[in-house]
Design a protein around this motif. Structure first.
Motif, PDB file in Angstrom:
ATOM      1  N   ALA A 159     -13.482 -98.112  11.662  1.00 19.44           N
ATOM      2  CA  ALA A 159     -14.700 -98.612  12.325  1.00 19.44           C
ATOM      3  C   ALA A 159     -14.322 -99.452  13.542  1.00 19.44           C
ATOM      4  O   ALA A 159     -14.912 -99.316  14.625  1.00 19.44           O
ATOM      5  CB  ALA A 159     -15.519 -99.436  11.343  1.00 19.44           C
ATOM      6  N   LEU A 160     -13.302-100.288  13.353  1.00 22.55           N
ATOM      7  CA  LEU A 160     -12.838-101.150  14.444  1.00 22.55           C
ATOM      8  C   LEU A 160     -12.338-100.305  15.615  1.00 22.55           C
ATOM      9  O   LEU A 160     -12.692-100.540  16.781  1.00 22.55           O
ATOM     10  CB  LEU A 160     -11.714-102.046  13.910  1.00 22.55           C
ATOM     11  CG  LEU A 160     -11.450-103.366  14.619  1.00 22.55           C
ATOM     12  CD1 LEU A 160     -12.610-104.320  14.401  1.00 22.55           C
ATOM     13  CD2 LEU A 160     -10.164-103.997  14.085  1.00 22.55           C
ATOM     14  N   SER A 161     -11.545 -99.285  15.279  1.00 20.76           N
ATOM     15  CA  SER A 161     -10.953 -98.437  16.327  1.00 20.76           C
ATOM     16  C   SER A 161     -12.026 -97.640  17.074  1.00 20.76           C
ATOM     17  O   SER A 161     -12.045 -97.591  18.299  1.00 20.76           O
ATOM     18  CB  SER A 161      -9.955 -97.457  15.727  1.00 20.76           C
ATOM     19  OG  SER A 161      -8.987 -98.150  15.015  1.00 20.76           O
TER      20      SER A 161
ATOM     21  N   ALA B 111     -17.725 -95.992   9.652  1.00 26.15           N
ATOM     22  CA  ALA B 111     -18.257 -97.358   9.563  1.00 26.15           C
ATOM     23  C   ALA B 111     -19.106 -97.492   8.293  1.00 26.15           C
ATOM     24  O   ALA B 111     -19.025 -98.492   7.572  1.00 26.15           O
ATOM     25  CB  ALA B 111     -19.099 -97.672  10.793  1.00 26.15           C
TER      26      ALA B 111
ATOM     27  N   SER C  59     -16.382-104.338  18.715  1.00 24.50           N
ATOM     28  CA  SER C  59     -15.700-103.837  17.508  1.00 24.50           C
ATOM     29  C   SER C  59     -15.849-104.822  16.367  1.00 24.50           C
ATOM     30  O   SER C  59     -16.157-104.435  15.226  1.00 24.50           O
ATOM     31  CB  SER C  59     -14.199-103.643  17.753  1.00 24.50           C
ATOM     32  OG  SER C  59     -13.993-103.101  18.997  1.00 24.50           O
ATOM     33  N   ILE C  60     -15.638-106.093  16.672  1.00 19.25           N
ATOM     34  CA  ILE C  60     -15.709-107.104  15.603  1.00 19.25           C
ATOM     35  C   ILE C  60     -17.142-107.219  15.078  1.00 19.25           C
ATOM     36  O   ILE C  60     -17.368-107.326  13.876  1.00 19.25           O
ATOM     37  CB  ILE C  60     -15.173-108.467  16.113  1.00 19.25           C
ATOM     38  CG1 ILE C  60     -13.662-108.344  16.348  1.00 19.25           C
ATOM     39  CG2 ILE C  60     -15.460-109.583  15.134  1.00 19.25           C
ATOM     40  CD1 ILE C  60     -13.054-109.448  17.152  1.00 19.25           C
TER      41      ILE C  60
ATOM     42  N   PHE D 204     -16.941 -97.766   5.258  1.00 22.07           N
ATOM     43  CA  PHE D 204     -16.323 -99.083   5.133  1.00 22.07           C
ATOM     44  C   PHE D 204     -17.164-100.010   4.255  1.00 22.07           C
ATOM     45  O   PHE D 204     -16.689-100.568   3.262  1.00 22.07           O
ATOM     46  CB  PHE D 204     -16.109 -99.659   6.543  1.00 22.07           C
ATOM     47  CG  PHE D 204     -15.892-101.141   6.609  1.00 22.07           C
ATOM     48  CD1 PHE D 204     -14.997-101.774   5.756  1.00 22.07           C
ATOM     49  CD2 PHE D 204     -16.567-101.905   7.555  1.00 22.07           C
ATOM     50  CE1 PHE D 204     -14.795-103.140   5.828  1.00 22.07           C
ATOM     51  CE2 PHE D 204     -16.367-103.277   7.625  1.00 22.07           C
ATOM     52  CZ  PHE D 204     -15.487-103.888   6.757  1.00 22.07           C
TER      53      PHE D 204
ATOM     54  N   THR E 182     -17.728-104.402  12.723  1.00 22.87           N
ATOM     55  CA  THR E 182     -16.970-104.603  11.488  1.00 22.87           C
ATOM     56  C   THR E 182     -17.587-105.691  10.602  1.00 22.87           C
ATOM     57  O   THR E 182     -17.416-105.662   9.392  1.00 22.87           O
ATOM     58  CB  THR E 182     -15.503-104.970  11.822  1.00 22.87           C
ATOM     59  OG1 THR E 182     -15.080-104.127  12.883  1.00 22.87           O
ATOM     60  CG2 THR E 182     -14.586-104.769  10.652  1.00 22.87           C
TER      61      THR E 182
ATOM     62  N   THR F 214     -25.511 -95.474  11.094  1.00 20.69           N
ATOM     63  CA  THR F 214     -24.859 -96.079   9.924  1.00 20.69           C
ATOM     64  C   THR F 214     -25.892 -96.768   9.031  1.00 20.69           C
ATOM     65  O   THR F 214     -25.900 -96.587   7.816  1.00 20.69           O
ATOM     66  CB  THR F 214     -23.803 -97.107  10.395  1.00 20.69           C
ATOM     67  OG1 THR F 214     -22.912 -96.454  11.287  1.00 20.69           O
ATOM     68  CG2 THR F 214     -23.015 -97.681   9.244  1.00 20.69           C
TER      69      THR F 214
ATOM     70  N   ALA G 167     -12.545-100.070   7.558  1.00 28.23           N
ATOM     71  CA  ALA G 167     -12.620-101.215   8.472  1.00 28.23           C
ATOM     72  C   ALA G 167     -11.793-100.932   9.722  1.00 28.23           C
ATOM     73  O   ALA G 167     -12.245-101.157  10.855  1.00 28.23           O
ATOM     74  CB  ALA G 167     -12.108-102.471   7.777  1.00 28.23           C
ATOM     75  N   TYR G 168     -10.592-100.402   9.492  1.00 26.18           N
ATOM     76  CA  TYR G 168      -9.719-100.117  10.635  1.00 26.18           C
ATOM     77  C   TYR G 168     -10.305 -99.000  11.504  1.00 26.18           C
ATOM     78  O   TYR G 168     -10.323 -99.083  12.736  1.00 26.18           O
ATOM     79  CB  TYR G 168      -8.320 -99.737  10.144  1.00 26.18           C
ATOM     80  CG  TYR G 168      -7.346 -99.563  11.272  1.00 26.18           C
ATOM     81  CD1 TYR G 168      -6.814-100.668  11.925  1.00 26.18           C
ATOM     82  CD2 TYR G 168      -6.987 -98.292  11.724  1.00 26.18           C
ATOM     83  CE1 TYR G 168      -5.946-100.522  12.986  1.00 26.18           C
ATOM     84  CE2 TYR G 168      -6.119 -98.130  12.777  1.00 26.18           C
ATOM     85  CZ  TYR G 168      -5.598 -99.248  13.406  1.00 26.18           C
ATOM     86  OH  TYR G 168      -4.743 -99.093  14.457  1.00 26.18           O
TER      87      TYR G 168
END
Lengths: 366, 506
Positions: A240-242, A61, B478-479, A64, B482, A254, A237-238
């Motif tokens: 962190a999202l996962s 994260a 999650s969002i 990212f 992000t 973070t 980003a992917y």
């Protein structure tokens, strides 16, 4: 304490300062080496008691946001091949997904040995870390220690692999305009998956992404670094999202890392401008090697936790302490060396404003 | 009369065209083949450079130096082989040589593929299929050569003054047309073009001499010559070896003054008139000191009927190639070398004097024309970290000035691959002023708010990120992560960057 806090550590002022320091050292190294500082920050956090998977998740994260800021600068300099980045990204997502799946599986006790939760994932992350970074550090050291006269014509990156693959001409080929190279989809696919897998496993996708782009695809170094950072932004980003979806991102870690790392990155990048390249590579390889040793020392502890070997559990603290010592010693020594050079160069810069003028009597032909 | 630079695809009839022109004009003919032989005798490893460029898109440092050396060698040889300023050169990418010299005639030539294949079949004894394959490979290699040696695209038609397609035109007619074109006043030698050629020649000889000397051959140098003043920039890490630069250049013919500036990089400042007392000068110096950069001044003047390129130079006037200054007072290297009444140079000499005094000079010169002429003038020395566009197009209205400056910036950025900004943008982009201070305070306040928020409400936030709330709202968590992470990175990154800028580390 709530059950959900079990895999998030308690952060007091001491821990917070150590995480900031980790971020700072990671940032300096990252700016100096140009290939992420996760190799230091991930094990560093694990040494502070953070679960491996949480350390990786929080770090990805962190990566990212950092990549987002960095790639903008590279983009302005024209070092980003977006087409190449998107192509690698599409394949890297498979790798990240694979890494997230393996890490989550092992963290939840998937190793089947009834060990403490997280030991399987910790061992797995440590092993991947040791093997990959050992290879990177040794090849870097070999380059540095090679006599300067050797391979004069090939002083730049070797094109052997890229040329060989180009001769194979496996269709379909994609032309990347900014990087000025053509790459077969069949070559792109495994490289992308490997990059994503490493980014998702130990948070150091750049260690395979950048060399792959240079040596396998034949991309110029500056474009490889810029494209990797652009790519890292999406992978981060992917990732962190996962990981956030799985509930492993500790936003506090973070944010604390940012406090040190963003400052460190600026100093590291400044260092690259003012320090001799051989010195950069030597410092980098030694730091990575010490990090590998540090992580290697922690492995017996995880093996014991998983029941593979039998050692007195009291020894864990010694393993942990020695591992921590090596990690911090390497990071702090490396950072101090870099900062010393940066400060020296900065002082020199402000002192050295020289224009030597030599006006001559004419020596023109009659 | 001009220097005719003919460039054609391999195994077409470029050489025949050059020979026909030679017969008609009596001008000397010099080919790339002769050049390659002489380069080899001189110890320049041209074949290694070619092989490396074809194989790798990245030029290693040593080969990049070899490339510079080769270009310097070519420039010197073209000058030396020209008789009374006239020369016909035939060779790959010949049209890209001698940038900025207005009396060169750049000629392109395309022959039908069939003729080329037949030539290869005859000359190399290959089958037609193999010959076609060979030609394709050769064309691709030459494209790479042009791309990496000249940093140009091979198929850009703007690089030529005239292009012949021999599909429907005979070689004899092409040669006749070329002969007539060469006689046009547009390609006549002028004092300015002669001076430019002499500057290129002097810089080329300086580079060759520095490359020959054991003390200076491994240095990364920027070399430019203007009016007998050779300006050399070198890296701070090479300080010891660089002391030899002046020694090496001390008896270089035509060099009346040598300026050596230690710099990690070069900033190019383009403006119509310079003033060392102006605020913009102070700002640029501040940036140069922070970056350890040297500043090169380019005075851009619009074409005018009384511009110095108008009068042509007669052969008598041009017999002596080396400038012979009659006085040795430093002039900034921008005026004619003849003893003349002082001319208005738009403050160029004074500003350069000031740069020399503070140790930041990378030379200065005047260019007449527009964007194309600027690019041509700096192309051979274009490793700039920043190009600053100052007050330009002063005879135009404010809107036109703004538009033309913007267009020029875009072209320079594309052609030189360098960052381009205007003087007005300098403070906001690279310096620390009041606006930046305010920005730093506002962003720092935002950072504090974000951190206080997260660390004050740790438990609910962790619950949201990994606890029971998370189990219900996984996607939202999650969002949120992000979105929050880049927000923190951007705001805190801006503060950190501004603080370091304040203490001159960026």
């Amino acid at each position: 304490m709530h059950e959900f806090l079990a895999h998030f550590i308690q952060i007091d002022v001491g821990i917070a300062l150590q995480v900031i320091l980790l971020g700072f050292i990671g940032g300096v190294l990252s700016g100096f080496i140009g290939s992420g500082g996760a190799f230091f920050m991930t094990p560093g956090m694990m040494n502070l008691g953070v679960e491996g998977v949480v350390a990786v998740a929080s770090n990805i994260a962190h990566k990212f946001g950092k990549a987002m800021v960095g790639s903008r600068k590279h983009g302005e300099a024209g070092n980003v091949d977006k087409r190449l980045a998107v192509s690698v990204l599409l394949t890297a997502i498979l790798g990240i997904q694979l890494a997230v799946w393996i890490n989550s599986f092992l963290f939840k006790g998937g190793s089947g040995h009834g060990a403490a939760q997280g030991a399987g994932a910790n061992l797995y992350i440590s092993l991947v870390f040791v093997f990959i970074l050992l290879a990177v550090a040794l090849s870097m050291l070999r380059d540095v220690l090679r006599p300067s006269g050797e391979g004069e014509a090939g002083a730049g990156p070797s094109r052997k692999i890229a040329d060989f693959l180009a001769r194979l001409n496996l269709p379909p080929m994609i032309h990347f305009k900014v990087a000025d190279t053509k790459v077969s989809v069949w070559i792109l696919l495994p490289v992308g998956v490997a990059t994503g897998y490493l980014a998702g496993t130990i948070g150091v996708g750049g260690f395979i992404g950048v060399p792959s782009m240079i040596y396998v695809f034949g991309v110029p170094t500056a474009v490889a670094a810029g494209t990797e950072l652009y790519l890292a932004m999406f992978m981060g980003a992917y990732g962190a999202l996962s990981y956030a979806f799985q509930g492993f991102v500790d936003i506090r870690l973070t944010m604390l890392m940012y406090l040190g790392s963003l400052l460190g990155i600026y100093l590291g990048v400044y260092g690259v401008k003012v320090v001799n390249e051989k010195y950069i590579r030597l410092t980098t390889s030694v730091i990575i090697l010490l990090c590998v040793i540090s992580r290697g020392i922690a492995i017996p502890m995880y093996l014991r936790q998983l029941g593979f070997i039998s050692i007195d559990p009291d020894w864990d603290k010694y393993f942990n302490l020695t591992s921590k010592f090596f990690l911090f010693a390497s990071g702090i020594t490396g950072t101090l060396l870099i900062l010393y050079q940066v400060i020296r160069a900065h002082r020199q810069r402000s002192g050295l404003h020289k224009t030597l003028r030599v006006v001559k009597q004419a020596s023109y032909p009659a | 009369m001009p220097i005719v630079l003919i460039s054609s695809s391999p195994h077409s009839v470029g050489q025949e065209l050059a020979q026909q022109l030679e017969r008609k004009t009596g001008w000397p003919l010099f080919s790339r083949k002769q050049l390659a032989e002489q380069a080899h005798d001189q110890g320049i490893k041209l074949s290694r450079l070619e092989t490396s460029i074809v194989k790798s898109p990245v030029l290693p440092e040593k080969l990049a130096r070899e490339k510079e050396l080769y270009l310097a060698f070519v420039t010197a040889k073209l000058y030396e082989n020209a008789v009374e300023g006239n020369l016909i050169y035939f060779g790959r990418s010949g049209h890209l040589l001698l940038p900025g010299v207005s009396h060169r005639l750049r000629v392109g030539l395309a022959a039908p593929r069939q003729i080329r294949v037949e030539n290869v079949v005859r000359e190399l004894n290959l089958s037609p299929e193999k010959a076609a394959e060979y030609i394709d490979r050769l064309d691709a290699d030459i494209e790479k050569w042009i791309h990496y040696v000249h940093r140009q695209e091979a198929k850009d038609p703007g690089q030529y003054d005239i292009f012949f397609n021999l599909q429907n035109m005979s070689l004899a007619n092409a040669s006749m047309l070329l002969c007539e074109t060469a006689a046009l006043p547009d390609f006549r030698q002028t004092p300015l073009s002669t001076k430019r050629l002499e500057d290129l020649y002097l810089a080329a000889r300086a580079k060759l001499r520095l490359a020959e000397d054991e003390h200076t051959r491994s240095l990364d140098l920027g070399v430019r010559a203007v009016g007998g003043v050779v300006t050399v920039t070198y890296m701070p890490r090479q300080e010891e070896a660089a002391q030899s630069i002046s020694h090496v250049l001390q008896d270089l013919e035509g060099c009346r003054e040598n300026l050596c500036t230690m710099a990690e990089t070069t900033i190019l400042w383009i403006q119509e008139a310079f003033d060392p007392k102006a605020e913009s000068f102070k700002q640029i110096i501040q940036l140069a000191q922070r970056w350890g950069a040297a500043v090169e001044l380019l005075r851009l003047m619009p074409y005018k009927s009384d511009a110095p390129e108008s009068p042509t130079v007669s052969p008598e006037q041009h017999q002596s190639r080396s400038p012979k200054p009659t006085e040795h007072v430093y002039t900034g290297g921008v005026e004619d070398d003849e003893s003349e009444a002082p001319v208005d140079d738009g403050g160029l000499a004074r500003t350069q004097e000031e740069l020399v005094a503070i140790g930041r000079s990378a030379g200065g010169f005047t260019v007449y024309g527009g964007t194309g002429e600027v690019v041509e003038a700096v192309r051979e020395n274009s490793h700039y970290s920043l190009v600053i566009l100052g007050d330009l197009f002063l005879d135009k209205g404010p809107e036109t000035r703004k538009r033309q400056t913007r267009e020029m910036g875009l072209t320079i950025r594309e052609r030189l691959k360098a960052s381009v900004i205007t003087v007005a943008e300098l403070e906001s982009r690279f310096l620390f002023g009041k606006k930046q201070a305010l920005k730093a305070v506002l962003y720092a306040a935002a950072v504090v708010c974000l951190y206080v928020l997260v660390f004050h409400f740790q438990e609910p936030i962790l619950n949201f990120l990994g606890g029971e709330i998370h189990a219900k709202w996984k996607w939202l968590a999650s969002i949120t992560v992000t979105l929050l992470v880049p927000l923190v990175a951007y705001t805190y990154g801006t503060v950190a960057g501004l603080v370091l800028k304040l203490i001159d580390i960026d």
